[in-house]
Design an enzyme around this catalytic site. Structure first.
Site, short mmCIF file in Angstrom:
data_model
loop_
_atom_site.label_atom_id
_atom_site.label_comp_id
_atom_site.label_asym_id
_atom_site.label_seq_id
_atom_site.Cartn_x
_atom_site.Cartn_y
_atom_site.Cartn_z
N GLU A 1 0.78 -1.24 0.00
CA GLU A 1 0.00 0.00 0.00
C GLU A 1 0.81 1.29 0.00
O GLU A 1 0.25 2.37 0.16
CB GLU A 1 -1.02 0.02 1.16
CG GLU A 1 -2.06 -1.10 1.02
CD GLU A 1 -3.21 -1.03 2.03
OE1 GLU A 1 -3.08 -0.32 3.03
OE2 GLU A 1 -4.22 -1.72 1.79
C1 BMA Z 1 -4.57 -2.99 4.81
C2 BMA Z 1 -3.54 -4.00 5.17
C3 BMA Z 1 -3.16 -3.88 6.60
C4 BMA Z 1 -4.35 -3.60 7.46
C5 BMA Z 1 -5.61 -3.90 6.74
C6 BMA Z 1 -6.85 -3.64 7.56
O1 BMA Z 1 -4.10 -1.70 4.93
O2 BMA Z 1 -2.47 -3.94 4.30
O3 BMA Z 1 -2.19 -2.87 6.74
O4 BMA Z 1 -4.23 -4.32 8.62
O5 BMA Z 1 -5.70 -3.15 5.58
O6 BMA Z 1 -7.02 -2.27 7.80
#
Ligand code: BMA
Length: 826
Positions: free
Chosen positions: A430
């Protein structure tokens, strides 16, 4: 021969006095008295074993233990050395967490600042005959990371912790499902290695298959103590090759041609044959100096990102076969990673396999996992997507950080390259999305954020060291700088507006090519909560529950999700059952929709398989390893054969998805029924779905439309093969379900492992999403089914394995046995 002596005995641990120590409230006599330490291990588990701290996973103990991560610690051991003369003696440290100064008999032999690397220190000048003292001092990871941050400037980050300034498992600093318990310790084996003449410093097999012929290129790098000629030989599948490394040289390449190897396939597509590859380094007389062994698999992999009328694909192709990914995201299975044994991994992997999962994504906020992880993945036929460990933050590209990243990536790519399970490297989790959308650009100004890693350094390293495995700059990434990084129609995407902002039915708004994350929360199983929390009574917002919910607005999002679909909970038991049910429904709806889009969408990776402690989270398997109802829903939604009803513009379709190896021929009965089970309309549809394909059939309006949406439902059943699908015309919160009526028969028998109890439930009324939460009676109890909907007259048998005998009447009563139309307060 290289000889290895593990140094895992006699360790002790003490805190370095400093202002961060908790002083009077510190239990016991720390820091003066060293406590026994376990290696490999970490400070928290040692203090816990010495009964100096409470269990960090219980209640809000986490908060009282924050000082540990801000303290410096010293591990120390003594060992005898017989003084044997060897040309070389190295201290080999397979993993130090993280900021370490290593001294032997008071002489500093090395410093480290990267959990993701191994280290080797020449200790000849420090070693002495008789007793030796080895000391590893760990400086606070906080101190190091904050120090670097202060020098090179802060960067935006999804969590207010300095994890982006240190090469250490990011989620150790806390996450939206994890506690902040910053560890220090010797987390991988530590050993003395003696050797002479030369040793194998690096062995890098590159396995390819072209037209059925296997080729194993083995690149070897040696470290020399003497400048003599050497030979290296390698054997695999009865084929042998040998090469001379002339004096003065340190690298050699061998090539082994294996004419007709059996191919390694992902689970569900074939077997997983593996071939031992043995490499031996010899001196000029042919005497072995060092050996290396690994089981390799022959498979070809590519990532098809070709453009088409829908955008551009994201399809993993193994041995020329496009694979529909039925994946789960993997996080470190314990905050204290040395507790994650091979057995525990095998249990978790078996849970994934039984849920019909075929890919594990090792998420970027965690680790490059242990050898056991990838070895088990190879053995069980899981595909692995490996993120480089960067997550949810802008990362600096300044020194000394950049050199650490490069050294770590080179080492780990070499280590993992020959695992057939590893099919995709991804640059980060991300971070490109964050840079694009989360206001980072303004906050960063001209500061670096990691782009150089994801778009230049890491792809170059993968191309050089693991050219057979595809690389993708991020999860998510659209493949093009002129598109949004999370574009649904190009590359991979994460879907998080569902859960954070909108209802789960909005999954149907997407026609994505590949969904690498989507998830919905629920609390852990009841017995896990009861073990971890002393709240009396338990309530959705009782103190322990609140502490074990780490997601921003998490409880509110759970409530919003419930409100849209299910009757309002009356008490905690209702809330617990309904939130778990809603999680299962949300993910099943997403998976069924995405699978129905085949071949536009060629994969889903559910966020997340597992947890690292007891917590309300997106996991299917909770922090104590118990399966939540989601696990059972996932098993159904990820089955080879999926029958699903999907809304279409002007009605309803049935989609039959067949990801199995054989054709699926069946007649599907489509029946519109009253809640009382009386048929109102019926038709039959013939199915003939080729292997690895999906068929969509519009359902006839006269059968599937109703003017009684609160009182009728659709049932689809594949005759002979047994798959079922339901369609309800209204939300459960609005449907006037009758009070649950059923009869039960309970039979139990004692077996060697404990008790097996069979609970047969025969419905007198419709029973919507029946669950048997046997763990409420015995934390060891495991049940084989959950979320079973029965029509009047139908039966289901739940089989429970437990250590102790279960109370038969409690087993068939609320809150253990329950369904939607059986609310506690109703
Ligand atoms: C995304 C994942 C994690 C997180 C999840 C839930 O951002 O990559 O970083 O735990 O969503 O929010």
């Amino acid at each position: 021969m290289t000889a290895r002596r593990l140094l895992h005995e006699n360790w002790s641990l003490r805190a370095v006095p400093g202002p961060q120590l908790p002083g009077p409230q510190l239990p016991g006599s720390l820091p003066e008295q060293p406590v026994p330490a376990t290696v490999p291990g970490c400070v928290h588990t040692d203090l816990l074993a010495a009964r100096l701290i409470p269990d960090p996973y219980l209640d809000d103990n986490e908060l009282a233990l924050a000082w540990i991560g801000r303290t410096d610690w010293v591990y120390e051991t003594t060992f005898d050395w017989d003084g044997t003369l060897a040309e070389r003696v190295d201290l080999s440290c397979a993993g130090l967490d993280t900021v370490a100064t290593v001294t032997l008999n008071g002489v500093e032999v090395g410093r480290t600042a990267n959990m993701h690397r191994s280290y080797r220190f020449d200790v000849r000048s420090a070693l002495r005959p008789g007793e030796n003292t080895l000391r590893v001092r760990f400086d606070s990871a906080y101190g190091y990371a904050e120090g670097l941050r202060d020098v090179i400037g802060d960067r935006p980050n999804a969590y207010p912790e300095p994890f982006a300034f240190i090469r250490k498992m990011a989620c150790n600093f806390g996450w939206d499902w994890g506690p902040t318990l910053v560890t220090a310790g010797i987390w991988q084996p530590i050993a003395l290695e003696t050797w002479a003449v030369a040793r194998l410093a690096e062995v890098r097999p590159q396995v390819t298959v072209v037209d059925g012929t296997g080729r194993v290129g083995v690149r070897v790098r040696v470290e020399r103590a003497a400048d003599a000629p050497l030979t290296v030989d390698a054997t695999v599948a009865g084929v042998r090759a040998e090469v001379v490394i002339p004096a003065g040289e340190t690298v050699a390449t061998l090539e082994l041609i294996v004419p007709d190897p059996e191919l390694w396939w992902p689970r569900g597509y074939g077997d997983q044959p593996r071939y031992p590859l043995d490499v031996t380094l010899r001196d000029a007389d042919g005497q072995p100096l060092d050996t290396w062994q690994r089981r390799i698999g022959f498979r070809g992999v590519l990532l098809d990102t070709g453009e088409d009328e829908h955008g551009s694909a994201f399809t993993i192709v193994v041995n020329n076969m496009p694979i529909v990914v039925r994946g789960v995201n993997w996080i470190p299975d314990d905050v204290f990673v040395t507790r994650v044994t091979r057995d525990r991994l095998a249990t978790r992997f078996t849970q994934a396999a039984e849920a019909n999962v075929n890919l594990l994504r090792v998420w970027g906020g965690g680790l490059y996992e242990t050898e056991d992880f990838y070895d088990l993945a190879d053995e069980m036929g899981f595909l692995v997507q490996q993120d480089f460990p960067f997550a949810c933050a802008a990362y600096p590209e300044e020194e000394p950080f950049a050199s650490e990243v490069e050294a770590e990536a080179r080492e780990q790519v070499v280590r993992l390259a020959s695992h057939p399970s590893l099919v995709l490297w991804t640059g980060n989790n991300e971070n490109i999305w964050g840079w694009h959308d989360w206001g980072w650009q303004e906050a960063l100004g001209d500061r670096t954020w990691g782009a150089g890693y994801y778009f230049e350094l890491l792809p170059a390293i993968v191309a050089e060291l693991d050219p057979g495995t595809p690389y993708w700059p991020g999860s998510p990434w659209s493949g093009r700088h002129d598109l949004h990084p999370n574009d649904p129609t190009h590359g991979s995407m994460h879907i998080w507006d569902v859960w954070n902002q909108v209802d789960y039915t909005h999954y149907r708004d997407y026609r994505p090519r590949f969904v690498a994350e989507f998830g919905f929360q629920a609390p852990p199983t009841y017995s896990t909560l009861r073990r971890a929390l002393s709240d009396e009574p338990l309530a959705p917002d009782s103190p322990g529950m609140a502490h074990h919910q780490k997601a921003g607005g998490g409880d509110e999002k759970l409530r919003r999700g419930l409100d849209a679909h299910l009757p309002a909970p009356v008490d905690f038991d209702d809330w617990h059952y309904l939130t778990q049910l809603n999680q299962a429904r949300a993910i099943a709806l997403g998976v069924e929709h995405f699978r129905s889009l085949r071949p536009i969408c060629m994969g889903t990776i559910v966020w997340q398989l597992n947890d690292c402690w007891p917590v309300t989270s997106w996991a299917a398997v909770d922090g104590d390893g118990r399966r939540k109802p989601l696990w059972y829903a996932l098993r159904r939604a990820y089955a080879d054969r999926l029958l699903t009803v999907q809304p279409a513009d002007d009605g309803l379709n049935v989609v039959a998805v067949n990801d199995g190896p054989a054709a699926w021929r069946s007649s599907v009965t489509v029946t519109r029924l009253t809640l009382g089970g009386e048929p109102a309309a019926k038709t039959t549809i013939d199915l003939d779905v080729a292997p690895h394909s999906a068929e969509t059939v519009p359902l006839p309006a006269d059968v599937v439309l109703t003017d009684q949406p609160l009182h009728e439902l659709l049932l689809l059943e594949a005759l002979g093969t047994g798959e079922r699908a339901f369609w309800f015309f209204a939300e459960d919160r609005d449907i006037p379900y009758p009070t649950a009526g059923f009869d039960t028969v309970v039979e139990s028998e004692q077996v060697a492992s404990g008790h097996v109890t069979r609970v047969r439930v025969t419905a007198r009324t419709i029973l919507r999403d029946l669950v048997l939460a046997a763990d409420r009676l015995d934390p060891t109890a495991e049940v084989d089914e959950a979320l079973v909907t029965l029509l009047p007259g139908e039966s289901a048998t739940f089989t429970v394995h437990s250590a102790g005998a279960l109370d038969a009447s409690a087993l068939v009563s609320r809150p253990v046995l329950r369904c939607v139309n059986d609310r506690t307060g109703a």
